[in-house]
Design a protein around this motif. Structure first.
Motif, PDB file in Angstrom:
ATOM      1  N   TYR A 136       0.834  -1.206   0.000  1.00 33.47           N
ATOM      2  CA  TYR A 136       0.000   0.000   0.000  1.00 33.47           C
ATOM      3  C   TYR A 136       0.872   1.261   0.000  1.00 33.47           C
ATOM      4  N   ALA A 137       1.891   1.284   0.861  1.00 35.51           N
ATOM      5  CA  ALA A 137       2.738   2.468   0.985  1.00 35.51           C
ATOM      6  C   ALA A 137       3.472   2.758  -0.321  1.00 35.51           C
ATOM      7  N   TYR A 138       4.090   1.726  -0.905  1.00 36.83           N
ATOM      8  CA  TYR A 138       4.819   1.922  -2.166  1.00 36.83           C
ATOM      9  C   TYR A 138       3.865   2.368  -3.281  1.00 36.83           C
ATOM     10  N   THR A 139       2.677   1.714  -3.295  1.00 34.97           N
ATOM     11  CA  THR A 139       1.731   2.018  -4.359  1.00 34.97           C
ATOM     12  C   THR A 139       1.294   3.476  -4.300  1.00 34.97           C
ATOM     13  N   VAL A 140       0.996   3.928  -3.090  1.00 34.54           N
ATOM     14  CA  VAL A 140       0.573   5.325  -2.932  1.00 34.54           C
ATOM     15  C   VAL A 140       1.727   6.264  -3.297  1.00 34.54           C
ATOM     16  N   TYR A 141       2.953   5.841  -2.993  1.00 31.99           N
ATOM     17  CA  TYR A 141       4.126   6.665  -3.285  1.00 31.99           C
ATOM     18  C   TYR A 141       4.340   6.779  -4.806  1.00 31.99           C
ATOM     19  N   PHE A 142       4.252   5.621  -5.517  1.00 30.23           N
ATOM     20  CA  PHE A 142       4.505   5.639  -6.959  1.00 30.23           C
ATOM     21  C   PHE A 142       3.352   6.251  -7.750  1.00 30.23           C
ATOM     22  N   TRP A 143       2.137   5.921  -7.321  1.00 29.51           N
ATOM     23  CA  TRP A 143       0.954   6.377  -8.076  1.00 29.51           C
ATOM     24  C   TRP A 143      -0.021   7.077  -7.136  1.00 29.51           C
ATOM     25  N   GLY A 146      -3.703   7.184  -8.094  1.00 29.16           N
ATOM     26  CA  GLY A 146      -4.422   5.950  -8.422  1.00 29.16           C
ATOM     27  C   GLY A 146      -5.588   5.687  -7.497  1.00 29.16           C
ATOM     28  N   SER A 147      -6.685   5.220  -8.048  1.00 29.18           N
ATOM     29  CA  SER A 147      -7.839   4.921  -7.190  1.00 29.18           C
ATOM     30  C   SER A 147      -8.015   3.413  -7.078  1.00 29.18           C
ATOM     31  N   THR A 148      -8.363   2.959  -5.932  1.00 30.45           N
ATOM     32  CA  THR A 148      -8.539   1.524  -5.728  1.00 30.45           C
ATOM     33  C   THR A 148      -9.794   1.284  -4.897  1.00 30.45           C
ATOM     34  N   THR A 149     -10.915   1.387  -5.531  1.00 30.54           N
ATOM     35  CA  THR A 149     -12.174   1.098  -4.844  1.00 30.54           C
ATOM     36  C   THR A 149     -12.265  -0.419  -4.651  1.00 30.54           C
ATOM     37  N   GLY A 150     -12.823  -0.817  -3.520  1.00 31.11           N
ATOM     38  CA  GLY A 150     -13.015  -2.257  -3.272  1.00 31.11           C
ATOM     39  C   GLY A 150     -11.815  -2.928  -2.658  1.00 31.11           C
ATOM     40  N   LEU A 218     -11.404  -5.041  -8.025  1.00 31.55           N
ATOM     41  CA  LEU A 218     -10.708  -3.756  -8.131  1.00 31.55           C
ATOM     42  C   LEU A 218     -10.893  -3.125  -9.513  1.00 31.55           C
ATOM     43  N   SER A 219     -10.864  -3.962 -10.540  1.00 36.10           N
ATOM     44  CA  SER A 219     -10.981  -3.391 -11.883  1.00 36.10           C
ATOM     45  C   SER A 219     -12.439  -3.223 -12.284  1.00 36.10           C
ATOM     46  N   GLY A 220     -13.367  -3.569 -11.390  1.00 35.82           N
ATOM     47  CA  GLY A 220     -14.773  -3.287 -11.640  1.00 35.82           C
ATOM     48  C   GLY A 220     -15.488  -4.334 -12.481  1.00 35.82           C
ATOM     49  N   THR A 221     -14.862  -5.490 -12.723  1.00 34.83           N
ATOM     50  CA  THR A 221     -15.526  -6.495 -13.544  1.00 34.83           C
ATOM     51  C   THR A 221     -16.282  -7.518 -12.699  1.00 34.83           C
ATOM     52  N   PHE A 222     -16.164  -7.449 -11.388  1.00 33.03           N
ATOM     53  CA  PHE A 222     -16.886  -8.372 -10.505  1.00 33.03           C
ATOM     54  C   PHE A 222     -17.505  -7.548  -9.383  1.00 33.03           C
ATOM     55  N   PRO A 223     -18.787  -7.757  -9.107  1.00 29.80           N
ATOM     56  CA  PRO A 223     -19.445  -6.891  -8.118  1.00 29.80           C
ATOM     57  C   PRO A 223     -19.064  -7.270  -6.679  1.00 29.80           C
ATOM     58  N   ALA A 224     -19.036  -6.273  -5.816  1.00 25.33           N
ATOM     59  CA  ALA A 224     -18.725  -6.509  -4.401  1.00 25.33           C
ATOM     60  C   ALA A 224     -19.736  -7.473  -3.790  1.00 25.33           C
ATOM     61  N   SER A 225     -20.998  -7.377  -4.241  1.00 23.25           N
ATOM     62  CA  SER A 225     -22.035  -8.238  -3.671  1.00 23.25           C
ATOM     63  C   SER A 225     -21.737  -9.710  -3.923  1.00 23.25           C
ATOM     64  N   GLY A 226     -20.943  -9.987  -4.969  1.00 25.73           N
ATOM     65  CA  GLY A 226     -20.584 -11.375  -5.288  1.00 25.73           C
ATOM     66  C   GLY A 226     -19.724 -12.023  -4.213  1.00 25.73           C
ATOM     67  N   PHE A 227     -19.147 -11.226  -3.318  1.00 27.19           N
ATOM     68  CA  PHE A 227     -18.289 -11.778  -2.264  1.00 27.19           C
ATOM     69  C   PHE A 227     -19.080 -12.248  -1.051  1.00 27.19           C
ATOM     70  N   VAL A 228     -20.307 -11.752  -0.926  1.00 30.52           N
ATOM     71  CA  VAL A 228     -21.034 -11.973   0.327  1.00 30.52           C
ATOM     72  C   VAL A 228     -21.253 -13.463   0.603  1.00 30.52           C
ATOM     73  N   THR A 229     -21.880 -14.150  -0.374  1.00 28.86           N
ATOM     74  CA  THR A 229     -22.164 -15.573  -0.139  1.00 28.86           C
ATOM     75  C   THR A 229     -20.886 -16.394   0.054  1.00 28.86           C
TER      76      THR A 229
END
Lengths: 254, 306
Positions: A136-143, A146-150, A218-229
């Protein structure tokens, strides 16, 4: 001090003395640093090794590429390292007989299972958190932009999957009495779940969603709701593995 | 005297193989009870059933009047147990291991440290700061005894504590057990008869899953096997004269005679010895050697497992 605390402390000090803690810490720290670095420098490396005259066009790396490395390395390598290190946590004690004196001294068998699970989970959590926050730290430093929803959900899901593997190792320990049996059981479970994933009906509930679909979330191709079950199913599996281990251990002749 | 441990009609089989057949015995409080038998007689199996580590197929076990149940049995709080090959965590030191055991048993920090130093000096490990991984077998047995005595058990169960040790190690363990008897009842299994003879007051011989001999050593010596009296004469002439004396003809029946030496089998050893001595004096026969051979545990044992 009660028996749980005493045995939990013993488990942690054993992890330190048998270098489990060091290996887990180093491996996950290394992954944590490599994830963003690989993403950052991979295009340069590829450009450098290409022969003259051939040009490849690669998209400029982003924060997502760094997390793609994270969600590839941790499930593939990190979990394997953990499973190998913790494969014998119960099996070895039973086959060597180190538990006999403690059990006849009044250590409840349930406590052995729960303290081992808690201590291993704590080490897994610490190593995983280290890896996550370094990435996380390196990623925030380099980019920085960048947004990372989810990300929290994806990271949490992978962590829960790790807990499931630990609970499977314990069941293996009481079933097989040697670490190969535990590894086979755990490997077998993962193989079975991966096979079941071929059936479209199973995909919605399969725990394999947790380690495999983080990047898709993260890339938005799978919904968060799919993780619940799958999360609920995995939670149920962990509970059944632990209760099964305690049930069998209580009836086991030593 | 109250019995601290009672086994009644115990049975156990592994698959088709019956290991214990209808085993009953009682260990009186304050005794050092030797549980003898050849390898494979079922000694370890019986001990594991007493500790709730194995499930008996039939029969009852009571420790201090409370029934033993398979699994987590409350009766274990009365028991200290030393397995045949005690295994420890190699990275720990003796004190750390005892602390872990004490914490599990719910002892206070103060109790643990006081009891640990007391026991480590009893077993001769007090100055030792080595990791257990570097211990010899004898040291592990000694630490195992300290561990077993940590909670002041009413019954100390040791499974072949001396079998794997060299003579020095064996002597040390026997001395420790002998000292432990002041505070606790000791049940220990062994196939080394001289060890049992040295410290036990009671013995039971287990053979093929049955108790074939059981009682105090003195009782057994009296009840089983006759006393033997060895007389070595200085000449054949003396031997022959003695044999013909009317008082002694009875004693010489079944005697083993080799050269000038006769071994007489007599039911009452002291009486026979008195009679023989008075006759020898009267007849002025001076033997080279006169030896009173009590039945040994070995001869009793061999008889019991026949």
């Amino acid at each position: 001090m009660n028996a749980f605390t005493a045995f939990f402390k013993k488990e942690l000090s054993e992890a330190a003395h048998t270098h489990k803690l060091t290996v887990m810490g180093l491996v996950f720290l290394l992954f944590g640093m490599m994830n963003p670095l690989t993403a950052k420098v991979l295009p340069d490396i590829l450009a450098g090794v290409m022969p003259d005259g051939i040009t490849i066009t690669l998209a400029t790396p982003t924060a997502l590429d760094s997390w793609a490395q994270f969600f590839k390395n941790v499930p593939q390598m990190g979990l394997i390292v953990m499973v190998l290190l913790y494969g014998g946590m119960l099996a070895n004690e039973l086959s060597r007989g180190t538990l006999t004196q403690l059990l006849t001294r009044g250590l409840p068998r349930k406590t052995v299972v729960l303290a081992k699970f808690s201590a291993a989970s704590l080490v897994w959590t610490a190593a995983y958190a280290l890896c996550f926050f370094v990435t996380y730290a390196y990623t925030v430093y380099f980019w920085p932009e960048g947004s990372t929803t989810g990300l929290p959900l994806a990271a949490f899901s992978l962590w829960v999957f790790g807990l499931m593997l630990l609970s499977t190792l314990l069941l293996g320990g009481v079933l097989f009495k040697n670490s190969y049996g535990c590894l086979l059981l755990t490997g077998g479970l993962v193989a079975l779940l991966s096979l079941l994933n071929i059936l479209p009906a199973m995909q919605a509930v399969n725990p394999m969603v947790l380690p495999s679909n983080g990047m898709a979330l993260l890339s938005g191709t799978f919904p968060a709701s799919g993780f619940v079950t799958p999360l609920l199913v995995t939670g149920a599996i962990i509970m059944s593995m632990l209760s099964g281990t305690i049930f069998l251990f209580n009836r086991k002749a030593l | 005297m109250m019995d601290i441990l009672c086994l009644e009609h115990l049975r156990k089989s592994f698959g088709d193989k019956a290991v214990i057949h209808d085993l009953s015995l009682a260990v009186p409080k304050g005794s050092v009870y030797g549980f003898l038998g050849p390898n494979g007689a079922g000694k370890t199996t019986t001990m594991k059933m007493i500790l709730g580590l194995l499930k008996a197929d039939a029969g009852t076990i009571t420790v201090c009047g409370e029934p033993v149940r398979f699994g987590e049995t409350k009766t274990n709080r009365h028991i200290g147990y030393l397995p045949d090959v005690p295994e420890f965590y190699g990275y720990m030191r003796a004190k750390e291991y005892l602390r872990l055991c004490g914490e599990i048993a719910g002892m206070s920090v103060q109790q643990i440290s006081q009891k640990s130093s007391e026991l480590l000096s009893l077993v001769g490990l007090s100055g030792n700061n080595q990791k257990i991984a570097g211990y010899s077998r004898g040291m592990k047995q000694r630490l195992g005894i300290a561990q077993a005595l940590l909670n002041d058990p009413k019954l100390l169960i040791c499974d072949e504590p001396t079998s794997a040790l060299d003579p020095v190690g064996r002597k040390e363990i026997l001395e420790i057990l002998h000292r432990a008897r002041e505070k606790t009842t000791v049940l220990f299994s062994t196939h080394i008869l001289s060890d049992a003879e040295r410290i036990c007051d009671h013995v039971a011989v287990l053979n093929e899953g049955r108790v074939t001999l059981n009682g105090t050593l003195d009782e057994l010596r009296k009840q089983h096997g006759q006393g033997r009296l060895l007389v070595e004469f200085s000449s054949q002439d003396d031997l022959d004269r003695c044999r013909q004396l009317p008082e002694l003809t009875q004693s010489f029946i079944g005697a083993q005679i080799e050269g000038y030496t006769a071994i007489l089998c007599v039911p009452d050893l002291p009486a026979a010895e008195t009679a023989l001595l008075s006759v020898l004096v009267r007849e002025s026969i001076l033997p080279n050697r006169l030896e009173n051979q009590e039945p040994t545990l070995e001869s009793l044992f061999m008889e019991a497992i026949r």
